[in-house]
Design a protein around this motif. Structure first.
Motif, PDB file in Angstrom:
ATOM      1  N   LEU A 222       2.482   9.795  11.957  1.00 40.77           N
ATOM      2  CA  LEU A 222       2.737  10.253  10.592  1.00 40.77           C
ATOM      3  C   LEU A 222       2.792   9.069   9.643  1.00 40.77           C
ATOM      4  CD1 LEU A 222       5.943   9.658   9.689  1.00 40.77           C
ATOM      5  CD2 LEU A 222       6.370  11.476  11.326  1.00 40.77           C
ATOM      6  N   ARG A 223       2.755   9.362   8.353  1.00 44.85           N
ATOM      7  CA  ARG A 223       2.760   8.315   7.320  1.00 44.85           C
ATOM      8  C   ARG A 223       3.803   8.645   6.275  1.00 44.85           C
ATOM      9  NH1 ARG A 223      -0.886   4.986   4.224  1.00 44.85           N
ATOM     10  NH2 ARG A 223       0.517   3.437   3.344  1.00 44.85           N
ATOM     11  N   VAL A 224       4.628   7.662   5.932  1.00 43.66           N
ATOM     12  CA  VAL A 224       5.587   7.780   4.838  1.00 43.66           C
ATOM     13  C   VAL A 224       5.278   6.668   3.837  1.00 43.66           C
ATOM     14  CG1 VAL A 224       8.003   7.725   4.152  1.00 43.66           C
ATOM     15  CG2 VAL A 224       7.370   8.752   6.335  1.00 43.66           C
ATOM     16  N   HIS A 225       4.969   7.031   2.606  1.00 43.31           N
ATOM     17  CA  HIS A 225       4.608   6.048   1.576  1.00 43.31           C
ATOM     18  C   HIS A 225       5.564   6.197   0.398  1.00 43.31           C
ATOM     19  CE1 HIS A 225       2.425   3.405  -0.961  1.00 43.31           C
ATOM     20  NE2 HIS A 225       1.311   3.425  -0.245  1.00 43.31           N
ATOM     21  N   THR A 226       6.395   5.170   0.170  1.00 47.08           N
ATOM     22  CA  THR A 226       7.379   5.213  -0.919  1.00 47.08           C
ATOM     23  C   THR A 226       6.951   4.363  -2.108  1.00 47.08           C
ATOM     24  OG1 THR A 226       8.630   3.402   0.107  1.00 47.08           O
ATOM     25  CG2 THR A 226       9.288   5.649   0.680  1.00 47.08           C
ATOM     26  N   GLY A 227       5.653   4.093  -2.207  1.00 45.97           N
ATOM     27  CA  GLY A 227       5.144   3.238  -3.280  1.00 45.97           C
ATOM     28  C   GLY A 227       5.349   3.790  -4.677  1.00 45.97           C
ATOM     29  N   ALA A 228       5.635   5.082  -4.807  1.00 43.96           N
ATOM     30  CA  ALA A 228       5.885   5.650  -6.135  1.00 43.96           C
ATOM     31  C   ALA A 228       7.208   5.163  -6.718  1.00 43.96           C
ATOM     32  CB  ALA A 228       5.891   7.182  -6.051  1.00 43.96           C
ATOM     33  N   SER A 229       8.092   4.680  -5.864  1.00 42.11           N
ATOM     34  CA  SER A 229       9.370   4.122  -6.315  1.00 42.11           C
ATOM     35  C   SER A 229       9.173   2.683  -6.765  1.00 42.11           C
ATOM     36  CB  SER A 229      10.390   4.181  -5.174  1.00 42.11           C
ATOM     37  OG  SER A 229      11.474   3.309  -5.407  1.00 42.11           O
ATOM     38  N   ASP A 230       9.596   2.348  -7.977  1.00 46.86           N
ATOM     39  CA  ASP A 230       9.474   0.972  -8.475  1.00 46.86           C
ATOM     40  C   ASP A 230      10.258   0.000  -7.604  1.00 46.86           C
ATOM     41  OD1 ASP A 230       7.874   1.807 -10.537  1.00 46.86           O
ATOM     42  OD2 ASP A 230       9.490   1.890 -12.029  1.00 46.86           O
TER      43      ASP A 230
END
Length: 305
Positions: A222-230
């Motif tokens: 699976l993939r978790v991407h938190t790049g939307a958080s500054d």
């Protein structure tokens, strides 16, 4: 829709030659000759390294970054390429030897290195080194930090689903020549203390004929991407300091952001790996915590399977 099982047939890890093994304490004595060395910088890097648990004699650095072998650190593209060819050449040769494959047997190749992203790409460099086929599907991934190995595995899975029965070579490394920071900014000096030479090469396939000769099977991915958080986006940056010297800046928010991603990943993965018995234990723990908050009694600790 069901897909063919994906197998990890074999892998290899970089084994540095003895002449590149670092004697940390000898290097710390020799580094004073470097023009970029100051007492504050020397003491800071030593403190970080000694607290890291990294071996003082068994890890490796390119000769161009060792005070015992060079008058000044060299971080140019030529030396970075020399390191890349050494690491990639060794691990790929070894994994091909273990599997009995020839370079022309590889259908898909994925390489990654976060900071060192040359032109031609590392993937193209490998194709040239090993004289691979013209129709090979090859891709290079960069700029993804320590997560690039896991992210690359996601891409491997997707490529094998799209091309069933094919053989994929997945190579992951970090080229430390490009990551070395000669400046004075402490947030960027951490990488000098912690980064070392390394790399791995793996052969993965969903060809059913490889089932009995493979070491592992990929069960979940699976993939978790938190790049939307500054806050997460700025936790790790390749950027210049006040003097214009590029370095990998590790901010104080990185540990908490990494923990946040890990927690989210575990939560998403939990339904796929927990047993019904463990679910029951978790439910009992949840009820006990609720009762403790009402009665004022000591609450049990968080449930751990």
């Amino acid at each position: 829709m069901a897909h063919l099982p994906i197998y990890l047939a074999e892998f290899s890890c970089f084994d540095a030659p003895d002449d590149l093994k670092v004697d940390f304490f000898k290097s710390q004595d020799e580094v004073w000759k470097w023009k970029c060395c100051t007492k504050e910088k020397h003491d800071f890097v030593s403190k970080i390294f000694l607290a890291s648990g990294i071996s003082g004699t068994r890890t490796a650095l390119p000769a161009c970054l060792q005070p015992t072998q060079t008058e000044e650190p060299k971080t140019d593209l030529l030396h970075a390429q020399q390191e890349a060819k050494l690491v990639y050449g060794q691990v790929i040769t070894e994994v091909l030897r273990k599997t009995g494959l020839k370079p022309t047997d590889i259908d898909i190749m994925i390489t990654n290195s976060s900071i060192y992203c040359p032109t031609p790409s590392i993937a193209s460099m490998v194709v040239n080194m090993f004289k691979m086929r013209e129709d090979i599907q090859c891709y290079h991934m960069g700029g993804m930090g320590c997560a690039m190995g896991v992210v690359g595995l996601n891409l491997v899975r997707d490529m094998l689903i799209a091309h069933p029965g094919k053989i994929c070579l997945f190579v992951s490394s970090e080229i430390v020549t490009s990551a070395f920071y000669p400046g004075q900014r402490k947030e960027a000096l951490v990488t000098n203390a912690l980064f070392r030479m390394g790399g791995t090469a793996s052969i993965l396939t969903n060809n059913p004929g490889w089932r009995t000769r493979s070491k592992y099977q990929l069960m979940h991915c699976l993939r978790v991407h938190t790049g939307a958080s500054d806050r997460a986006f700025h936790a790790l940056n390749w950027e210049p300091d006040e003097e214009g010297i590029n370095g990998m800046v590790i901010t104080k928010t990185l540990p908490s952001e990494a923990a946040n991603v890990l927690e989210k990943g575990v939560r998403k993965m939990t339904p796929s790996i927990m047993t019904w018995g463990q679910y029951a234990e978790a439910a009992v723990n949840y009820i006990q915590q609720g009762l403790a908050s009402v009665t004022g009694r000591k609450a049990p600790g968080p449930y751990q399977p």
